[in-house]
Design a protein around this motif. Sequence first.
Motif, mmCIF file in Angstrom:
data_model
loop_
_atom_site.group_PDB
_atom_site.id
_atom_site.type_symbol
_atom_site.label_atom_id
_atom_site.label_comp_id
_atom_site.label_asym_id
_atom_site.label_seq_id
_atom_site.Cartn_x
_atom_site.Cartn_y
_atom_site.Cartn_z
ATOM 1 N N MET A 1 23.498 63.282 78.093
ATOM 2 C CA MET A 1 23.163 62.580 76.872
ATOM 3 C C MET A 1 21.918 63.213 76.268
ATOM 4 O O MET A 1 20.919 63.417 76.949
ATOM 5 C CB MET A 1 22.910 61.105 77.205
ATOM 6 C CG MET A 1 22.774 60.243 75.988
ATOM 7 S SD MET A 1 23.049 58.524 76.412
ATOM 8 C CE MET A 1 21.417 57.910 76.211
ATOM 9 N N PRO A 2 21.922 63.542 74.962
ATOM 10 C CA PRO A 2 20.762 64.193 74.345
ATOM 11 C C PRO A 2 19.571 63.239 74.248
ATOM 12 O O PRO A 2 19.715 62.029 74.136
ATOM 13 C CB PRO A 2 21.266 64.582 72.953
ATOM 14 C CG PRO A 2 22.447 63.732 72.699
ATOM 15 C CD PRO A 2 23.035 63.391 74.028
ATOM 16 N N ARG A 3 18.398 63.835 74.299
ATOM 17 C CA ARG A 3 17.142 63.079 74.227
ATOM 18 C C ARG A 3 16.907 62.605 72.804
ATOM 19 O O ARG A 3 17.161 63.333 71.844
ATOM 20 C CB ARG A 3 16.015 64.026 74.646
ATOM 21 C CG ARG A 3 14.765 63.399 75.108
ATOM 22 C CD ARG A 3 15.000 62.732 76.420
ATOM 23 N NE ARG A 3 13.804 62.715 77.217
ATOM 24 C CZ ARG A 3 13.512 61.697 77.979
ATOM 25 N NH1 ARG A 3 14.296 60.652 78.004
ATOM 26 N NH2 ARG A 3 12.460 61.732 78.734
ATOM 27 N N GLU A 4 16.415 61.372 72.665
ATOM 28 C CA GLU A 4 16.113 60.848 71.335
ATOM 29 C C GLU A 4 14.876 61.532 70.776
ATOM 30 O O GLU A 4 13.941 61.820 71.495
ATOM 31 C CB GLU A 4 15.845 59.348 71.393
ATOM 32 C CG GLU A 4 17.058 58.516 71.665
ATOM 33 C CD GLU A 4 16.735 57.037 71.621
ATOM 34 O OE1 GLU A 4 15.838 56.646 70.854
ATOM 35 O OE2 GLU A 4 17.383 56.296 72.358
ATOM 36 N N LYS A 5 14.875 61.761 69.484
ATOM 37 C CA LYS A 5 13.729 62.363 68.809
ATOM 38 C C LYS A 5 13.242 61.429 67.721
ATOM 39 O O LYS A 5 14.005 60.640 67.178
ATOM 40 C CB LYS A 5 14.108 63.722 68.179
ATOM 41 C CG LYS A 5 14.559 64.756 69.184
ATOM 42 C CD LYS A 5 13.396 65.264 69.968
ATOM 43 C CE LYS A 5 13.870 66.362 70.908
ATOM 44 N NZ LYS A 5 13.009 66.530 72.034
ATOM 45 N N GLY A 6 11.977 61.532 67.392
ATOM 46 C CA GLY A 6 11.431 60.752 66.290
ATOM 47 C C GLY A 6 10.990 59.366 66.718
ATOM 48 O O GLY A 6 10.831 59.067 67.894
ATOM 49 N N GLN A 7 10.811 58.533 65.712
ATOM 50 C CA GLN A 7 10.271 57.194 65.936
ATOM 51 C C GLN A 7 11.183 56.145 65.302
ATOM 52 O O GLN A 7 11.566 56.273 64.150
ATOM 53 C CB GLN A 7 8.871 57.117 65.325
ATOM 54 C CG GLN A 7 8.110 55.882 65.657
ATOM 55 C CD GLN A 7 6.654 56.004 65.276
ATOM 56 O OE1 GLN A 7 6.097 57.083 65.289
ATOM 57 N NE2 GLN A 7 6.047 54.896 64.934
ATOM 58 N N LYS A 8 11.516 55.106 66.068
ATOM 59 C CA LYS A 8 12.358 54.019 65.577
ATOM 60 C C LYS A 8 11.598 52.707 65.756
ATOM 61 O O LYS A 8 11.346 52.276 66.877
ATOM 62 C CB LYS A 8 13.667 53.976 66.364
ATOM 63 C CG LYS A 8 14.568 52.828 65.982
ATOM 64 C CD LYS A 8 15.734 52.710 66.939
ATOM 65 C CE LYS A 8 16.453 51.401 66.680
ATOM 66 N NZ LYS A 8 17.322 51.043 67.781
ATOM 67 N N VAL A 9 11.217 52.076 64.664
ATOM 68 C CA VAL A 9 10.451 50.832 64.722
ATOM 69 C C VAL A 9 11.382 49.675 65.057
ATOM 70 O O VAL A 9 12.412 49.485 64.419
ATOM 71 C CB VAL A 9 9.718 50.568 63.388
ATOM 72 C CG1 VAL A 9 8.996 49.230 63.435
ATOM 73 C CG2 VAL A 9 8.743 51.686 63.086
#
Length: 158
Positions: free
Chosen positions: A1-9
Motif C-alpha cells: 500500500m502506498p504511503r500517504e502524502k500531504g496533510q488531511k485535516v
Amino acid sequence: MPREKGQKVVASNRRARHDYHLEDTYEAGLVLVGTEVKSLRQGRASLVDGFVDIEDHEAWLHGVHIPEYTQGTWTNHSARRKRKLLLNRDELEKIERKVNEKGFTIVPVSLYFKDGRAKVEIALAKGKKTWDKRHALAERQADREKEQALGRRLKGMD
C-alpha cells in the motif's frame, strides 16, 4: 500500500481562536490505539472541550472526543480517554515553564494526518475577556463592510 502524502485535516477548533489569544503553536504526535486511528480516518473527531495538561513532564490531551469505530468489536476505545502527546523535551520544558509562570493554558487547535501520521496542533493561549471578543467581532464586521464597499466601488455601483 502506498504511503500517504500531504496533510488531511480531520477536525479544527474554531472556538479556540474566538475564546483565546493564541501565542505559540506546536505540532505534537498522538499515541492512539488502532480503532481511534480508523475512526479519525473516517473524519470523525471534536476538539471543542479539549485541553492539554502536563503531568510528570509528559503532555496529556484531555476532553477530545473521538467516537468509537463503527465496525470495532470489544477492542474499541472509550471516546473521551486521555491521550499522550509526543513532544521534544525542549518544547515540553518551554511550554511547562510558560504555563507555570505566566498563567497560560494549552488548547488543541487542529487535528490532522501528516504523511499518514496523526498530529495535533496545540497552542499556548490566554483567555479573552468578553469585551475582547466583542471588539474582535466588531473589527471583523468593519473589515467586511470595507471590503464590500471597495468591491461595489470597483464594479461602478456607487
